[in-house]
Design a protein around this motif. Structure first.
Motif, PDB file in Angstrom:
ATOM      1  N   THR A 104      36.995  97.707  25.779  1.00  0.00           N
ATOM      2  CA  THR A 104      38.325  97.373  25.270  1.00  0.00           C
ATOM      3  C   THR A 104      38.255  96.090  24.454  1.00  0.00           C
ATOM      4  OG1 THR A 104      39.274  98.289  27.290  1.00  0.00           O
ATOM      5  CG2 THR A 104      40.702  96.909  25.969  1.00  0.00           C
ATOM      6  N   LYS A 151      43.101  93.723  19.594  1.00  0.00           N
ATOM      7  CA  LYS A 151      43.070  93.796  18.132  1.00  0.00           C
ATOM      8  C   LYS A 151      44.042  92.807  17.477  1.00  0.00           C
ATOM      9  CE  LYS A 151      40.858  96.769  16.410  1.00  0.00           C
ATOM     10  NZ  LYS A 151      39.518  96.663  15.871  1.00  0.00           N
ATOM     11  N   GLY A 174      51.356 103.941  23.776  1.00  0.00           N
ATOM     12  CA  GLY A 174      49.932 104.123  23.537  1.00  0.00           C
ATOM     13  C   GLY A 174      49.565 105.563  23.301  1.00  0.00           C
ATOM     14  N   TRP A 211      44.517 103.557  21.821  1.00  0.00           N
ATOM     15  CA  TRP A 211      45.103 102.241  21.603  1.00  0.00           C
ATOM     16  C   TRP A 211      46.312 102.094  22.512  1.00  0.00           C
ATOM     17  CZ3 TRP A 211      50.179 102.260  20.166  1.00  0.00           C
ATOM     18  CH2 TRP A 211      50.671 103.439  19.612  1.00  0.00           C
ATOM     19  N   GLU A 223      49.833  99.302  22.884  1.00  0.00           N
ATOM     20  CA  GLU A 223      50.567  98.122  22.437  1.00  0.00           C
ATOM     21  C   GLU A 223      51.614  97.770  23.487  1.00  0.00           C
ATOM     22  OE1 GLU A 223      51.671  97.271  18.141  1.00  0.00           O
ATOM     23  OE2 GLU A 223      53.584  97.945  18.981  1.00  0.00           O
ATOM     24  N   LYS A 266      48.173  94.257  20.969  1.00  0.00           N
ATOM     25  CA  LYS A 266      47.646  95.589  20.691  1.00  0.00           C
ATOM     26  C   LYS A 266      46.155  95.615  21.011  1.00  0.00           C
ATOM     27  CE  LYS A 266      47.629  99.402  17.491  1.00  0.00           C
ATOM     28  NZ  LYS A 266      48.147  99.943  16.242  1.00  0.00           N
ATOM     29  N   ASN A 267      45.770  96.573  21.841  1.00  0.00           N
ATOM     30  CA  ASN A 267      44.380  96.769  22.244  1.00  0.00           C
ATOM     31  C   ASN A 267      43.893  98.133  21.792  1.00  0.00           C
ATOM     32  OD1 ASN A 267      44.119  94.347  23.696  1.00  0.00           O
ATOM     33  ND2 ASN A 267      45.106  95.244  25.468  1.00  0.00           N
ATOM     34  N   ALA A 268      42.593  98.228  21.601  1.00  0.00           N
ATOM     35  CA  ALA A 268      41.937  99.503  21.317  1.00  0.00           C
ATOM     36  C   ALA A 268      40.827  99.676  22.338  1.00  0.00           C
ATOM     37  CB  ALA A 268      41.367  99.508  19.902  1.00  0.00           C
TER      38      ALA A 268
END
Length: 151
Positions: A36, A39, A110, A122, A124, A138-140
Motif C-alpha cells: 500500500t 498517493k 474505494g 484504491w 479515498e 487517497k491510497n493505492a
C-alpha cells in the motif's frame, strides 16, 4: 507528521468484507503480500503542505504478508465501520463506507479488482474532524499470492 487513521485506511478500511460475494471470485488461498502507498493528502494546512508533499514523495510502499485460508481472510472487518453501498461487477468490488472512530466520522469510497492470484485498487477517506480540519487521503494497493501457507 503521523496521521493515526492512515494505517486504518491503508490496511483495514481499504479491505471490506465481501463474504456474500465470495463465489463471484476465483481466489487462491495461501500466503499473500499486500503493498500500500499513500498517493495524496488534501486539506493539509499551508504551513505543513511542503513537508507532507516531500514525505509522500520519499515514502516507501508499506508491505505486509498474511496467510489467508479463504477469501474472507483477505478482507478484514472493522466494527467501527458501516458499509453503505456494495456493488460487485465481475471482479470489481466498489464500496462507500462510514466509520465512527475516536477521531470522529471518517467516510470513504474505494474500488477493489480481484483475480485468482492478484488484487489491486484504491481507497479515498475523508475526515471532516481531523485536528487540521477536513482532510482527504487517497491510497493505492496491490496484493499478490506468494505460495501455499506453511502449516
Amino acid at each position: 507528521m503521523k496521521f493515526s487513521f492512515t494505517k486504518a485506511i491503508s490496511c483495514t478500511l481499504l479491505f471490506a468484507s465481501i463474504s456474500t460475494y465470495a463465489d463471484s471470485y476465483n481466489f487462491q488461498p495461501g500466503l499473500w503480500e499486500m503493498t500500500t502507498i499513500t498517493k495524496e493528502i488534501k486539506g493539509i494546512p499551508a504551513e505543513l503542505k511542503e513537508a507532507i508533499e516531500e514525505m509522500l514523495k520519499n515514502q516507501p510502499p508499506q508491505s505486509e504478508q498474511k496467510c489467508i485460508s479463504s477469501i474472507d481472510g483477505l478482507f478484514e472487518y472493522n466494527n467501527e465501520c458501516k458499509y453503505i453501498k456494495k456493488h460487485v461487477n465481475d471482479n470489481k468490488f466498489k464500496m462507500n463506507i462510514s466509520c465512527t472512530t475516536s477521531e470522529g466520522l471518517i467516510e470513504g469510497t474505494g474500488e477493489i479488482i480481484l483475480k485468482e492470484k492478484a488484487s489491486s485498487g484504491w481507497f479515498e477517506m475523508i475526515s471532516n474532524e481531523s485536528p487540521y480540519g477536513p482532510m482527504t487521503i487517497k491510497n493505492a494497493f496491490n496484493a499478490k499470492y506468494i505460495q501455499p501457507c506453511k502449516q
